[in-house]
Design a protein around this motif. Sequence first.
Motif, PDB file in Angstrom:
ATOM      1  N   ASN A 395       0.826  -1.209   0.000  1.00  0.00           N
ATOM      2  CA  ASN A 395       0.000   0.000   0.000  1.00  0.00           C
ATOM      3  C   ASN A 395       0.862   1.262   0.000  1.00  0.00           C
ATOM      4  O   ASN A 395       0.503   2.277  -0.615  1.00  0.00           O
ATOM      5  CB  ASN A 395      -0.934  -0.005   1.203  1.00  0.00           C
ATOM      6  N   ALA A 396       2.013   1.207   0.677  1.00  0.00           N
ATOM      7  CA  ALA A 396       2.912   2.366   0.687  1.00  0.00           C
ATOM      8  C   ALA A 396       3.447   2.644  -0.716  1.00  0.00           C
ATOM      9  O   ALA A 396       3.575   3.804  -1.131  1.00  0.00           O
ATOM     10  CB  ALA A 396       4.060   2.124   1.664  1.00  0.00           C
ATOM     11  N   MET A 399       1.433   4.801  -3.137  1.00  0.00           N
ATOM     12  CA  MET A 399       1.354   6.243  -2.900  1.00  0.00           C
ATOM     13  C   MET A 399       2.250   7.026  -3.860  1.00  0.00           C
ATOM     14  O   MET A 399       2.358   8.245  -3.758  1.00  0.00           O
ATOM     15  CB  MET A 399       1.763   6.555  -1.452  1.00  0.00           C
ATOM     16  N   ARG A 400       2.864   6.342  -4.795  1.00  0.00           N
ATOM     17  CA  ARG A 400       3.762   6.998  -5.745  1.00  0.00           C
ATOM     18  C   ARG A 400       2.999   7.955  -6.665  1.00  0.00           C
ATOM     19  O   ARG A 400       1.787   7.849  -6.836  1.00  0.00           O
ATOM     20  CB  ARG A 400       4.485   5.910  -6.565  1.00  0.00           C
ATOM     21  N   GLN A 401       3.748   8.896  -7.289  1.00  0.00           N
ATOM     22  CA  GLN A 401       3.179   9.886  -8.207  1.00  0.00           C
ATOM     23  C   GLN A 401       2.332   9.214  -9.287  1.00  0.00           C
ATOM     24  O   GLN A 401       2.746   8.245  -9.910  1.00  0.00           O
ATOM     25  CB  GLN A 401       4.321  10.667  -8.876  1.00  0.00           C
ATOM     26  N   ALA A 492       7.647   4.522  -3.051  1.00  0.00           N
ATOM     27  CA  ALA A 492       6.891   5.771  -3.184  1.00  0.00           C
ATOM     28  C   ALA A 492       7.781   6.936  -3.598  1.00  0.00           C
ATOM     29  O   ALA A 492       7.323   7.885  -4.249  1.00  0.00           O
ATOM     30  CB  ALA A 492       6.177   6.088  -1.874  1.00  0.00           C
TER      31      ALA A 492
END
Length: 670
Positions: A395-396, A399-401, A492
Amino acid sequence: MLVVWKNRRRSCLTVCPVAEFFAPTGMTPVFPSLTFPNHYSIVTGLYPESHGIVANSFYDPDLNASFSLSSSQQTNPVWWIGDPLWYDVKRQGKISATCFWPGSDQTDPVREPNYWLQYDDTVTYSERMRQVFDWLILPVSQRPNFLTVYLDEPDHTGHGESPDSPLVADQVRIVDQELQVLFDNMEQAGILGCVDLIVLADHGMAPSPPGEKFLIMNEYVPNILNDARIYDGVFPTIRPKLDTEEEHDRIAGGLQCQDENMRVYNKWDFPRRHHYANTNRIPNILVDMTVSWRAYAKSEWILPGNHGWDNLNSEMQAMFVAHGPSFKKNTEVRPFHNIDLYNLMCAMIGVDPSPNNGTWGALHHMLVSPPIDPSPEPLNPISKLPFPADEETYNAHLMRQKCNLLIGSNTQSIDSTLNLTEEIANATLQVHAPWGTPQTKDTTQIKAVISSDYVAAFDVVSGLPSWTSYTIYQPRLATVQPQWRLDVRLEATHASICDRFPDGIDSTWSAVPLFPFGTPSNSADVAVDTNAIEISKPFETYWNEFHAMLNSSVESNGETNVIVGPVRDSPSSGLFFIVSTCRSVGVALAECSVDQLDMQSFIMPTNVRYSRDCIKFTAFFNAHLASLPDVEHLTGIRFFPSLSYGDKADILSRTPLASTLLVNPDPSTL
């Protein structure tokens, strides 16, 4: 001793009476296939963009001065960049001599040869041969270790009469007789067997029939001579006097697509194998003509024979003959780049080469006792990007662009195909990178991403793929528009295509998969954003046609490896392709001997500025062929790293003429 026999084409090669080693398939000149650029490339191992002599006549805006064969400027050292072999020999304590070699009479007492003559075309060939012989019989302490002589026939007669004229054959016989006198004198003096002799041409020649096969640029762009500085003829270069993008586009736009025998380029889109862009001495507008065709500013000037066209044309190939104690006898060699002669001669003379564009060891197979190959460069392992270890990490990573390009969904079920065991990942590497993973200089920001159908290296800082490698065994349908989604192996903080296009890709661009062959079982792997590269919309047709051509080759040849990636060395973006198969039927690529390895490389501009709507597919792919050194030079990537030094030198020495795997490399066959 190096003898240049100007414009002796490979087709008019008659075996010299003393020659027991020869290359009837010819030697490839540098582009443009003109006199001064090639003479200086032979003795420096540099491309014209690197050594500065970019044509026989040109303008330097930084110097605000012009260079030409007839100008006194040609002896000014400011024009001549790089270290010629006579200087390497002299500064390393040996002796050099030149008889009229271009560049050797520049007014620099430090860099001049120990012995040299100011060019004088009234000096007869007999007198030149006598001077050479006199140098050869000097006392050992004064005798040259490296010696050159320049002969301007049959080039002069070929220009005036056409290369197929009987008068050219007469000049060939005259020069042959003069050389034979020299060889006889050397034999009588007891030194013939002590001298390594290379007789070569700087380029070939093709007919340029008066009154036909020419275009007048002023008919397409009125007053072009008033608006630009032009060097016209077989390879026109155009420098607009008003140096604005709009003026460049106006002039180039007026010339583009006017005739299928004239192709207009911005210099950064010009075929990269020519290495003809990276100096201000080369203007931005270049015009490539079909062999025998010319383009003039306002009126034709008559030369029935000419040269300067694409150096892969069969008519532009040059003769190479060698004889002496260092050379193998009765041996034929395949075509090679003339810039590789510099390193060969350094090895034979025993001097350290200066920095150059050639490949050390590329021509050592010609020698009876070649230098010992250096050890291969050590392999730098690339660390793999692992699949997220748990749901929190997964899930982390999400969070990428993001950007509007990413319309596909990420779920753990879909992404699970990216989660390979160590055993499967290693086996996948062996299949898709059979000669080891290509090596980059900086491995800190380059990470390996391994999928079941391909392996890739990705720059997590720039967000650009470095290379993608895959092996296919049968034709496969290419996917053009996958449902792009995040590659959850990237963290991320890592960059990707959305960092380069945060607002999304507009209608002038497309994102395509570097590994394009999706199937129901691997479509998720194809659609990850680490597999995406942007190309211009007009390039899509070339992209699709290339993969159709690739499939046709796979159908004929079976197991095929492809390495593809971006080229970002210039203002014009590009893609490289290295396609390899084994000529030995039933032999796997990993087991294929180098002499049976068939390979063809390309460097294609992906956003061509001019002529993109009128260059046929076959002509486009032919124009943008490349050699493996071209790709390595422009990308900084070292390919085939697991090969021995000698085997790697073998494939680095090949010119684009060595393979017809996907396209015929000779432009004159189009």
